[in-house]
Motif scaffolding. Structure first.
Motif, PDB file in Angstrom:
ATOM      1  N   ALA A  72      54.167  44.153  38.905  1.00 60.45           N
ATOM      2  CA  ALA A  72      53.265  43.002  38.937  1.00 60.45           C
ATOM      3  C   ALA A  72      51.893  43.492  39.365  1.00 60.45           C
ATOM      4  CB  ALA A  72      53.784  41.933  39.897  1.00 60.45           C
ATOM      5  N   VAL A  73      50.877  42.775  38.916  1.00 62.08           N
ATOM      6  CA  VAL A  73      49.490  43.090  39.262  1.00 62.08           C
ATOM      7  C   VAL A  73      48.853  41.793  39.736  1.00 62.08           C
ATOM      8  CG1 VAL A  73      47.326  44.107  38.475  1.00 62.08           C
ATOM      9  CG2 VAL A  73      49.459  44.760  37.362  1.00 62.08           C
ATOM     10  N   VAL A  74      48.238  41.823  40.924  1.00 60.47           N
ATOM     11  CA  VAL A  74      47.587  40.631  41.440  1.00 60.47           C
ATOM     12  C   VAL A  74      46.178  40.976  41.910  1.00 60.47           C
ATOM     13  CG1 VAL A  74      48.514  40.863  43.797  1.00 60.47           C
ATOM     14  CG2 VAL A  74      47.805  38.618  42.945  1.00 60.47           C
ATOM     15  N   GLY A  75      45.245  40.139  41.528  1.00 61.29           N
ATOM     16  CA  GLY A  75      43.860  40.333  41.938  1.00 61.29           C
ATOM     17  C   GLY A  75      42.922  39.749  40.925  1.00 61.29           C
ATOM     18  N   PRO A  76      41.651  39.734  41.263  1.00 61.82           N
ATOM     19  CA  PRO A  76      40.668  39.296  40.278  1.00 61.82           C
ATOM     20  C   PRO A  76      40.548  40.348  39.181  1.00 61.82           C
ATOM     21  CG  PRO A  76      39.575  40.126  42.235  1.00 61.82           C
ATOM     22  CD  PRO A  76      41.038  40.131  42.528  1.00 61.82           C
ATOM     23  N   ASN A  77      39.929  39.994  38.077  1.00 63.15           N
ATOM     24  CA  ASN A  77      39.733  40.957  36.997  1.00 63.15           C
ATOM     25  C   ASN A  77      38.953  42.158  37.512  1.00 63.15           C
ATOM     26  OD1 ASN A  77      41.022  39.267  35.200  1.00 63.15           O
ATOM     27  ND2 ASN A  77      39.144  38.338  34.473  1.00 63.15           N
ATOM     28  N   CYS A  78      39.481  43.345  37.245  1.00 62.80           N
ATOM     29  CA  CYS A  78      38.808  44.577  37.644  1.00 62.80           C
ATOM     30  C   CYS A  78      39.302  45.700  36.722  1.00 62.80           C
ATOM     31  CB  CYS A  78      39.059  44.909  39.111  1.00 62.80           C
ATOM     32  SG  CYS A  78      40.777  45.235  39.551  1.00 62.80           S
ATOM     33  N   ILE A  79      38.622  46.812  36.762  1.00 59.37           N
ATOM     34  CA  ILE A  79      38.964  47.939  35.889  1.00 59.37           C
ATOM     35  C   ILE A  79      40.393  48.414  36.137  1.00 59.37           C
ATOM     36  CG2 ILE A  79      38.466  50.382  35.478  1.00 59.37           C
ATOM     37  CD1 ILE A  79      35.475  49.679  35.637  1.00 59.37           C
ATOM     38  N   GLU A  80      40.790  48.527  37.393  1.00 62.77           N
ATOM     39  CA  GLU A  80      42.124  49.028  37.719  1.00 62.77           C
ATOM     40  C   GLU A  80      43.227  48.120  37.169  1.00 62.77           C
ATOM     41  OE1 GLU A  80      39.169  50.576  40.617  1.00 62.77           O
ATOM     42  OE2 GLU A  80      39.639  48.573  39.874  1.00 62.77           O
ATOM     43  N   TYR A  81      42.977  46.829  37.161  1.00 62.67           N
ATOM     44  CA  TYR A  81      43.931  45.853  36.625  1.00 62.67           C
ATOM     45  C   TYR A  81      44.282  46.215  35.182  1.00 62.67           C
ATOM     46  CZ  TYR A  81      45.721  40.957  36.597  1.00 62.67           C
ATOM     47  OH  TYR A  81      46.503  39.831  36.568  1.00 62.67           O
ATOM     48  N   LEU A  82      43.241  46.434  34.377  1.00 64.28           N
ATOM     49  CA  LEU A  82      43.460  46.811  32.976  1.00 64.28           C
ATOM     50  C   LEU A  82      44.111  48.178  32.848  1.00 64.28           C
ATOM     51  CD1 LEU A  82      40.400  45.568  30.935  1.00 64.28           C
ATOM     52  CD2 LEU A  82      42.802  45.233  30.413  1.00 64.28           C
ATOM     53  N   GLU A  83      43.706  49.127  33.678  1.00 62.42           N
ATOM     54  CA  GLU A  83      44.296  50.470  33.613  1.00 62.42           C
ATOM     55  C   GLU A  83      45.808  50.410  33.823  1.00 62.42           C
ATOM     56  OE1 GLU A  83      40.527  53.127  35.217  1.00 62.42           O
ATOM     57  OE2 GLU A  83      41.998  52.400  36.667  1.00 62.42           O
ATOM     58  N   VAL A  84      46.243  49.629  34.804  1.00 61.86           N
ATOM     59  CA  VAL A  84      47.684  49.509  35.086  1.00 61.86           C
ATOM     60  C   VAL A  84      48.416  48.892  33.894  1.00 61.86           C
ATOM     61  CG1 VAL A  84      49.402  48.308  36.512  1.00 61.86           C
ATOM     62  CG2 VAL A  84      47.464  49.451  37.594  1.00 61.86           C
ATOM     63  N   VAL A  85      47.911  47.780  33.394  1.00 62.75           N
ATOM     64  CA  VAL A  85      48.580  47.088  32.290  1.00 62.75           C
ATOM     65  C   VAL A  85      48.648  47.987  31.057  1.00 62.75           C
ATOM     66  CG1 VAL A  85      48.437  45.119  30.714  1.00 62.75           C
ATOM     67  CG2 VAL A  85      47.992  44.804  33.156  1.00 62.75           C
ATOM     68  N   LEU A  86      47.532  48.638  30.710  1.00 59.05           N
ATOM     69  CA  LEU A  86      47.509  49.508  29.528  1.00 59.05           C
ATOM     70  C   LEU A  86      48.385  50.746  29.721  1.00 59.05           C
ATOM     71  CD1 LEU A  86      43.695  49.383  28.699  1.00 59.05           C
ATOM     72  CD2 LEU A  86      45.543  48.320  27.395  1.00 59.05           C
ATOM     73  N   GLY A  87      48.223  51.417  30.844  1.00 65.29           N
ATOM     74  CA  GLY A  87      48.935  52.677  31.070  1.00 65.29           C
ATOM     75  C   GLY A  87      50.439  52.517  31.153  1.00 65.29           C
ATOM     76  N   LEU A  88      50.895  51.516  31.891  1.00 66.51           N
ATOM     77  CA  LEU A  88      52.341  51.365  32.058  1.00 66.51           C
ATOM     78  C   LEU A  88      53.007  50.749  30.827  1.00 66.51           C
ATOM     79  CD1 LEU A  88      52.607  50.402  35.833  1.00 66.51           C
ATOM     80  CD2 LEU A  88      52.911  52.636  34.742  1.00 66.51           C
ATOM     81  N   SER A  89      52.296  49.865  30.127  1.00 67.38           N
ATOM     82  CA  SER A  89      52.910  49.272  28.925  1.00 67.38           C
ATOM     83  C   SER A  89      53.165  50.327  27.862  1.00 67.38           C
ATOM     84  CB  SER A  89      52.030  48.155  28.356  1.00 67.38           C
ATOM     85  OG  SER A  89      50.854  48.658  27.778  1.00 67.38           O
ATOM     86  N   GLU A  90      52.362  51.366  27.870  1.00 68.97           N
ATOM     87  CA  GLU A  90      52.513  52.427  26.874  1.00 68.97           C
ATOM     88  C   GLU A  90      53.830  53.179  27.022  1.00 68.97           C
ATOM     89  OE1 GLU A  90      49.171  55.182  24.786  1.00 68.97           O
ATOM     90  OE2 GLU A  90      49.238  55.235  26.957  1.00 68.97           O
ATOM     91  N   VAL A  91      54.412  53.157  28.217  1.00 66.78           N
ATOM     92  CA  VAL A  91      55.704  53.819  28.426  1.00 66.78           C
ATOM     93  C   VAL A  91      56.827  52.802  28.660  1.00 66.78           C
ATOM     94  CG1 VAL A  91      54.801  56.047  29.167  1.00 66.78           C
ATOM     95  CG2 VAL A  91      55.142  54.244  30.874  1.00 66.78           C
ATOM     96  N   GLY A  92      56.584  51.558  28.214  1.00 66.42           N
ATOM     97  CA  GLY A  92      57.644  50.562  28.237  1.00 66.42           C
ATOM     98  C   GLY A  92      57.880  49.880  29.565  1.00 66.42           C
ATOM     99  N   ILE A  93      56.892  49.912  30.449  1.00 69.21           N
ATOM    100  CA  ILE A  93      56.998  49.217  31.735  1.00 69.21           C
ATOM    101  C   ILE A  93      56.127  47.971  31.652  1.00 69.21           C
ATOM    102  CG2 ILE A  93      56.564  49.365  34.218  1.00 69.21           C
ATOM    103  CD1 ILE A  93      56.971  52.462  33.857  1.00 69.21           C
ATOM    104  N   ALA A  94      56.757  46.818  31.768  1.00 68.48           N
ATOM    105  CA  ALA A  94      56.048  45.548  31.609  1.00 68.48           C
ATOM    106  C   ALA A  94      55.336  45.150  32.893  1.00 68.48           C
ATOM    107  CB  ALA A  94      57.035  44.454  31.219  1.00 68.48           C
TER     108      ALA A  94
END
Length: 159
Positions: free
Chosen positions: A70-92
């Protein structure tokens, strides 16, 4: 009833947002991909950090394909990095509003079976007050997140 199985060509490759980012990196590596105030990431920097998130998630955090964070916080660069990076290896990633209270945060994380919570510092009081059943680790954006990314090592095949 006829069998209408989907036929896809052998060359089929699903179009995902992380794949689009990597294609942009190959074409224009130094172009800015993300801008947040005075902070930026080029496509090359973003892809490097996405790869490091693969290593962090599958390595040090012990996550596997099909796991959830899970990711919680206001929109920030790290938020997108986590979603993009982990989704690429099948982690939702369950993307949560920074306006949730501690009970709502815990209930949603537990419902999503999130094993790790990535959190913005502005959510510290809410996260600290939450009583999670499934979250085993909280990673704070900032020094904690940066240190973990810096230490993330490439995965080596088991022998």
């Amino acid at each position: 009833m006829p069998d209408i199985a989907l036929q896809v060509p052998v060359t089929y490759q699903p179009l995902t947002i992380p794949l689009g980012v990597r294609c942009a990196q190959r074409r224009t590596p130094h172009k800015l991909a993300l801008i947040e105030g005075d902070r930026t990431r080029s496509y090359s920097e973003l892809c490097d950090r996405m790869t490091r998130l693969h290593w962090l998630g599958l390595g040090a955090l012990g996550l596997r394909f099909g796991d959830h964070v899970a990711v919680v916080g206001p929109n920030c660069i790290e938020y997108l990095e986590v979603v993009l990076g982990l989704s690429e290896v099948g982690i939702a990633s369950a993307t949560l509003s920074h306006r949730l209270n501690s009970t709502e945060l815990a209930e949603i994380c537990d419902d999503a079976r999130a094993k790790v919570l990535f959190a913005h510092e502005s959510c510290r009081a809410t996260v600290d007050a939450a009583r999670f059943a499934t979250v085993r680790e909280v990673i704070w954006f900032g020094a904690d997140f940066e240190a973990r990314l810096a230490a993330a090592a490439p995965l080596t095949p088991e022998r």
